[in-house]
Design a protein around this motif. Structure first.
Motif, mmCIF file in Angstrom:
data_model
loop_
_atom_site.group_PDB
_atom_site.id
_atom_site.type_symbol
_atom_site.label_atom_id
_atom_site.label_comp_id
_atom_site.label_asym_id
_atom_site.label_seq_id
_atom_site.Cartn_x
_atom_site.Cartn_y
_atom_site.Cartn_z
ATOM 1 N N ARG A 258 13.192 -6.286 -9.328
ATOM 2 C CA ARG A 258 12.477 -7.270 -8.521
ATOM 3 C C ARG A 258 11.054 -7.472 -9.023
ATOM 4 N NH1 ARG A 258 14.272 -5.294 -2.422
ATOM 5 N NH2 ARG A 258 16.306 -6.339 -2.401
ATOM 6 N N THR A 259 10.543 -8.679 -8.806
ATOM 7 C CA THR A 259 9.148 -8.964 -9.134
ATOM 8 C C THR A 259 8.295 -8.741 -7.887
ATOM 9 O OG1 THR A 259 9.550 -11.301 -8.654
ATOM 10 C CG2 THR A 259 9.748 -10.594 -10.961
ATOM 11 N N LEU A 260 7.007 -8.953 -8.031
ATOM 12 C CA LEU A 260 6.088 -8.626 -6.943
ATOM 13 C C LEU A 260 6.342 -9.439 -5.679
ATOM 14 C CD1 LEU A 260 2.700 -8.142 -8.826
ATOM 15 C CD2 LEU A 260 3.828 -6.477 -7.354
ATOM 16 N N SER A 261 6.594 -10.731 -5.825
ATOM 17 C CA SER A 261 6.754 -11.568 -4.638
ATOM 18 C C SER A 261 7.916 -11.081 -3.770
ATOM 19 C CB SER A 261 6.974 -13.024 -5.050
ATOM 20 O OG SER A 261 8.091 -13.135 -5.918
ATOM 21 N N VAL A 262 9.041 -10.757 -4.396
ATOM 22 C CA VAL A 262 10.202 -10.265 -3.653
ATOM 23 C C VAL A 262 9.992 -8.817 -3.224
ATOM 24 C CG1 VAL A 262 12.700 -9.907 -3.732
ATOM 25 C CG2 VAL A 262 11.673 -11.821 -4.967
ATOM 26 N N GLY A 263 9.365 -8.030 -4.084
ATOM 27 C CA GLY A 263 9.114 -6.635 -3.763
ATOM 28 C C GLY A 263 8.209 -6.472 -2.556
ATOM 29 N N LEU A 264 7.159 -7.287 -2.481
ATOM 30 C CA LEU A 264 6.253 -7.212 -1.334
ATOM 31 C C LEU A 264 6.965 -7.642 -0.060
ATOM 32 C CD1 LEU A 264 2.833 -8.516 -2.698
ATOM 33 C CD2 LEU A 264 3.687 -6.189 -2.510
ATOM 34 N N ASN A 265 7.849 -8.610 -0.159
ATOM 35 C CA ASN A 265 8.602 -9.044 1.019
ATOM 36 C C ASN A 265 9.482 -7.916 1.559
ATOM 37 O OD1 ASN A 265 9.580 -11.343 2.777
ATOM 38 N ND2 ASN A 265 11.513 -10.728 1.844
ATOM 39 N N SER A 266 9.955 -7.039 0.654
ATOM 40 C CA SER A 266 10.791 -5.922 1.087
ATOM 41 C C SER A 266 9.990 -4.865 1.840
ATOM 42 C CB SER A 266 11.487 -5.285 -0.124
ATOM 43 O OG SER A 266 10.534 -4.663 -0.979
ATOM 44 N N LEU A 267 8.656 -4.917 1.740
ATOM 45 C CA LEU A 267 7.823 -3.966 2.475
ATOM 46 C C LEU A 267 7.731 -4.310 3.961
ATOM 47 C CD1 LEU A 267 4.832 -3.465 -0.019
ATOM 48 C CD2 LEU A 267 6.842 -2.013 0.298
ATOM 49 N N ILE A 268 8.160 -5.532 4.302
ATOM 50 C CA ILE A 268 8.153 -5.941 5.709
ATOM 51 C C ILE A 268 9.426 -5.424 6.364
ATOM 52 C CG2 ILE A 268 8.100 -7.895 7.301
ATOM 53 C CD1 ILE A 268 6.674 -9.497 5.152
ATOM 54 N N GLY A 269 9.282 -4.519 7.305
ATOM 55 C CA GLY A 269 10.433 -3.913 7.954
ATOM 56 C C GLY A 269 11.042 -4.812 9.014
ATOM 57 N N GLU A 270 12.234 -4.434 9.479
ATOM 58 C CA GLU A 270 12.925 -5.222 10.500
ATOM 59 C C GLU A 270 12.267 -5.066 11.867
ATOM 60 O OE1 GLU A 270 17.447 -5.774 12.349
ATOM 61 O OE2 GLU A 270 17.045 -4.265 10.776
ATOM 62 N N PHE A 271 11.799 -3.855 12.162
ATOM 63 C CA PHE A 271 11.221 -3.602 13.473
ATOM 64 C C PHE A 271 9.727 -3.288 13.403
ATOM 65 C CE2 PHE A 271 15.709 -2.269 13.673
ATOM 66 C CZ PHE A 271 16.148 -3.153 14.643
ATOM 67 N N THR A 272 9.247 -2.849 12.268
ATOM 68 C CA THR A 272 7.831 -2.533 12.135
ATOM 69 C C THR A 272 7.391 -2.775 10.701
ATOM 70 O OG1 THR A 272 6.154 -0.803 12.405
ATOM 71 C CG2 THR A 272 8.288 -0.117 11.567
ATOM 72 N N THR A 273 6.102 -3.014 10.526
ATOM 73 C CA THR A 273 5.550 -3.311 9.203
ATOM 74 C C THR A 273 4.286 -2.503 8.995
ATOM 75 O OG1 THR A 273 6.407 -5.576 9.253
ATOM 76 C CG2 THR A 273 4.643 -5.116 7.694
ATOM 77 N N ASP A 274 4.188 -1.874 7.843
ATOM 78 C CA ASP A 274 2.980 -1.137 7.490
ATOM 79 C C ASP A 274 1.983 -2.145 6.910
ATOM 80 O OD1 ASP A 274 0.988 0.500 6.552
ATOM 81 O OD2 ASP A 274 2.353 1.982 5.673
ATOM 82 N N TRP A 275 1.145 -2.698 7.793
ATOM 83 C CA TRP A 275 0.238 -3.759 7.371
ATOM 84 C C TRP A 275 -0.815 -3.261 6.397
ATOM 85 C CZ3 TRP A 275 1.821 -8.410 7.973
ATOM 86 C CH2 TRP A 275 2.643 -8.741 9.053
ATOM 87 N N GLY A 276 -1.237 -2.033 6.533
ATOM 88 C CA GLY A 276 -2.221 -1.485 5.601
ATOM 89 C C GLY A 276 -1.693 -1.469 4.178
ATOM 90 N N ARG A 277 -0.466 -1.014 4.021
ATOM 91 C CA ARG A 277 0.166 -0.978 2.697
ATOM 92 C C ARG A 277 0.357 -2.401 2.157
ATOM 93 N NH1 ARG A 277 5.832 2.007 2.477
ATOM 94 N NH2 ARG A 277 4.483 3.828 2.763
ATOM 95 N N LEU A 278 0.755 -3.314 3.031
ATOM 96 C CA LEU A 278 0.989 -4.698 2.608
ATOM 97 C C LEU A 278 -0.315 -5.386 2.199
ATOM 98 C CD1 LEU A 278 3.479 -6.516 2.370
ATOM 99 C CD2 LEU A 278 2.942 -7.425 4.626
ATOM 100 N N LEU A 279 -1.388 -5.132 2.931
ATOM 101 C CA LEU A 279 -2.686 -5.715 2.591
ATOM 102 C C LEU A 279 -3.216 -5.152 1.271
ATOM 103 C CD1 LEU A 279 -4.331 -5.644 6.124
ATOM 104 C CD2 LEU A 279 -3.799 -7.696 4.803
ATOM 105 N N ALA A 280 -3.048 -3.854 1.068
ATOM 106 C CA ALA A 280 -3.484 -3.236 -0.186
ATOM 107 C C ALA A 280 -2.708 -3.814 -1.368
ATOM 108 C CB ALA A 280 -3.290 -1.725 -0.115
ATOM 109 N N ALA A 281 -1.407 -4.013 -1.184
ATOM 110 C CA ALA A 281 -0.589 -4.604 -2.246
ATOM 111 C C ALA A 281 -1.035 -6.034 -2.525
ATOM 112 C CB ALA A 281 0.883 -4.575 -1.847
ATOM 113 N N GLY A 282 -1.371 -6.777 -1.469
ATOM 114 C CA GLY A 282 -1.842 -8.148 -1.650
ATOM 115 C C GLY A 282 -3.118 -8.214 -2.469
ATOM 116 N N VAL A 283 -4.030 -7.281 -2.247
ATOM 117 C CA VAL A 283 -5.276 -7.239 -3.020
ATOM 118 C C VAL A 283 -4.981 -6.956 -4.485
ATOM 119 C CG1 VAL A 283 -7.443 -5.980 -3.356
ATOM 120 C CG2 VAL A 283 -6.685 -6.565 -1.045
ATOM 121 N N LEU A 284 -4.111 -5.999 -4.753
ATOM 122 C CA LEU A 284 -3.785 -5.650 -6.142
ATOM 123 C C LEU A 284 -3.046 -6.783 -6.852
ATOM 124 C CD1 LEU A 284 -2.663 -1.916 -5.700
ATOM 125 C CD2 LEU A 284 -4.860 -2.792 -6.515
ATOM 126 N N VAL A 285 -2.234 -7.525 -6.113
ATOM 127 C CA VAL A 285 -1.517 -8.659 -6.711
ATOM 128 C C VAL A 285 -2.487 -9.779 -7.069
ATOM 129 C CG1 VAL A 285 0.123 -10.493 -6.195
ATOM 130 C CG2 VAL A 285 0.667 -8.149 -5.585
#
Length: 275
Positions: free
Chosen positions: A223-250
């Motif tokens: 997977r590439t980053l766009s799809v990989g980051l989408n997989s970090l979003i959980g069905e019931f909960t999302t680790d927003w800190g991890r997702l925001l950090a990944a967004g900055v690095l991308v």
């Protein structure tokens, strides 16, 4: 007259400031929030700014396949840009320098190819990639990305080559240069802004693309980053800190590439409007 010009200038500056703030503020919010603790992000500890420089969000990315996603995106972006530029330079040079039956019609078809929405092309591209046996592979993804990056790149390179005087190329041919050497030594250097502008366009398009990457890739390790980051979003909960950090690095590689090549991009109007 002076008062009207002053008011108009002031109004233009206000509008420009609002537009800049509207563009920059979301990125600044993402950058600042990536250093917040989970309690601050979830609203338990209500703070506008982080109480300290919390790096746990970035460290937690190591527990995911973020590095693999990042590497795949770099490989796909580099391969797509290289192949697309090589083909666009040759095709653009052919359209600019040679007259043949159907020249104008083929160019119109190339330009018209940009008008089709990506979702409309997904099915025929899927059938093509499947027939070639390239499904679930980075090579297949590169082939798909080259197909939708080429039309703009060809059009841009053709117009830049038209801006290069034919006489300089003819002089090089008289001096003994081959056609390809004349292209490389004489025609291509003045058209370098077009090459760089096409490279920036391709890199940005590939780096942020989601639809095709999600359609043609099934294996998590590919997977590439766009799809990989989408997989970090959980069905019931999302680790927003991890997702925001990944967004900055991308965001960083795109900013670096654009910052380095922006002097070429600003010259696009000079060579991209002729013809």
């Amino acid at each position: 007259m002076r008062r009207s010009r002053t008011r108009a200038s002031l109004g233009a500056h206000v509008v420009a400031t609002v537009l800049v703030l509207g563009t920059v503020l979301p990125f600044l919010w993402m950058l600042v929030s990536s250093f917040k603790t989970p309690a601050e992000l979830n609203g338990v500890d209500k703070r506008l700014l982080p109480s300290a420089l919390f790096l746990g969000n970035y460290a937690s990315l190591l527990d995911t396949n973020f590095v693999t996603y990042f590497r795949n995106s770099v490989v796909v972006a580099a391969a797509t840009t290289t192949v697309a530029l090589l083909l666009a330079i040759l095709a653009g040079y052919g359209f600019a320098r040679f007259t043949f039956v159907g020249n104008r019609g083929m160019l119109l078809i190339v330009v018209a190819a940009q008008m089709f929405p990506a979702v409309m092309l997904a099915t025929p591209l899927f059938v093509t990639v499947k027939t070639l046996g390239l499904l679930d592979s980075l090579t297949g993804l590169v082939v798909v990305y080259v197909s939708f990056a080429l039309p703009f790149c060809i059009w841009l390179m053709r117009n830049y080559f038209l801006a290069v005087p034919v006489e300089t190329e003819e002089a090089a041919l008289i001096d003994g240069c081959t056609r390809f050497r004349a292209l490389w030594r004489v025609v291509l250097p003045p058209a370098l802004p077009g090459v760089m502008a096409a490279a920036v366009f391709t890199i940005i398009q590939v780096w942020e693309e989601f639809l095709y990457a999600n359609t043609f890739i099934d294996t998590d390790a590919k997977r590439t980053l766009s799809v990989g980051l989408n997989s970090l979003i959980g069905e019931f909960t999302t680790d927003w800190g991890r997702l925001l950090a990944a967004g900055v690095l991308v965001m960083i590689p795109v900013l670096l590439v654009f910052g380095y090549l922006q002097r070429y991009v600003t010259q696009i109007a000079g060579g991209g409007v002729k013809g």
